[in-house]
Write an enzyme that holds these catalytic residues in place. Sequence first.
Site, short mmCIF file in Angstrom:
data_model
loop_
_atom_site.label_atom_id
_atom_site.label_comp_id
_atom_site.label_asym_id
_atom_site.label_seq_id
_atom_site.Cartn_x
_atom_site.Cartn_y
_atom_site.Cartn_z
N PRO A 158 0.82 -1.22 0.00
CA PRO A 158 0.00 0.00 0.00
C PRO A 158 0.85 1.27 0.00
O PRO A 158 0.55 2.23 -0.72
CB PRO A 158 -0.83 -0.12 1.29
CG PRO A 158 -0.88 -1.58 1.56
CD PRO A 158 0.46 -2.09 1.14
N TYR A 159 1.89 1.29 0.81
CA TYR A 159 2.78 2.47 0.88
C TYR A 159 3.49 2.68 -0.44
O TYR A 159 3.55 3.80 -0.97
CB TYR A 159 3.78 2.26 2.01
CG TYR A 159 4.63 3.48 2.32
CD1 TYR A 159 4.09 4.54 3.03
CD2 TYR A 159 5.95 3.54 1.92
CE1 TYR A 159 4.87 5.66 3.33
CE2 TYR A 159 6.74 4.65 2.22
CZ TYR A 159 6.18 5.71 2.92
OH TYR A 159 6.96 6.81 3.21
N ASN A 160 4.03 1.60 -1.02
CA ASN A 160 4.69 1.70 -2.31
C ASN A 160 3.76 2.29 -3.37
O ASN A 160 4.15 3.16 -4.15
CB ASN A 160 5.16 0.32 -2.79
CG ASN A 160 6.17 -0.32 -1.87
OD1 ASN A 160 6.87 0.35 -1.12
ND2 ASN A 160 6.26 -1.63 -1.92
#
Length: 252
Positions: A158-160
Amino acid sequence: MSSEAKTFDGQVVLISGAAQGIGRAAAKLFQSRGAHVIAFDIDREKLNVVQSELGLKDDQVYALDLGDAVAVKELIAKVYSRHGQIHALVNSAGIVGPSNTKVEDVKWEDYERTVRINLFGAIWLTQAVIVGMKEHGYGRIVHLASIAGKEGNPGMAPYNTSKSGLIGFIKGVAKEVAQQGITINAVAPAVIRTPMNENTSEETLKYMLARIPMGRLGEAEEIAELLAFIASKECSFTTGFTFDASGGRATY
């Protein structure tokens, strides 16, 4: 450049995520260089501490959930109404989301929340400030991306996604406004010593640190110095760019 340099005299500078970490360091630095700082954060209690430290007035400090599109729009409109112009936006707000988690194991609500705050929140802020910047023929927008948006970190899908999407968003918008006195850029730090990483798994932190040639974490104050240049009038011929602050992890 001396920290006493007054490069932001008469300028209104919005800083999101100002209650801690990079945003807090930026708020202190920008104020020391003459800026009229407007501080946003979801954590009102920690924001109150920053308000006291910097002597900010009540109309310079606002609680804001960056994941709420309506609240973002309303608050930026309030700032324009009270202060007349926004010269620079420095968006350092964000969350790590799930770490050390295989993509198939990520709960959708966690995936959506991470992208909503880190990417959609940045888009909503940009949409809200950019109209006024066009009217005044001047503006500086800086978003905190991440080295994860360039290289990806395993177990942090999700962060990527949110940070790579942010880099792409910036590249396109920069070209839209390149002739209107507005620049929009990103900073891609490697892992920085901030409270944001308190919930990041030890395994993930070890992975990230092992890939930094300097062999250490970055400091919030180091990133704040870079933000101050990018948000200044002196940074006038660079737009759509992602500045690395990665201790040598990435050099492209």
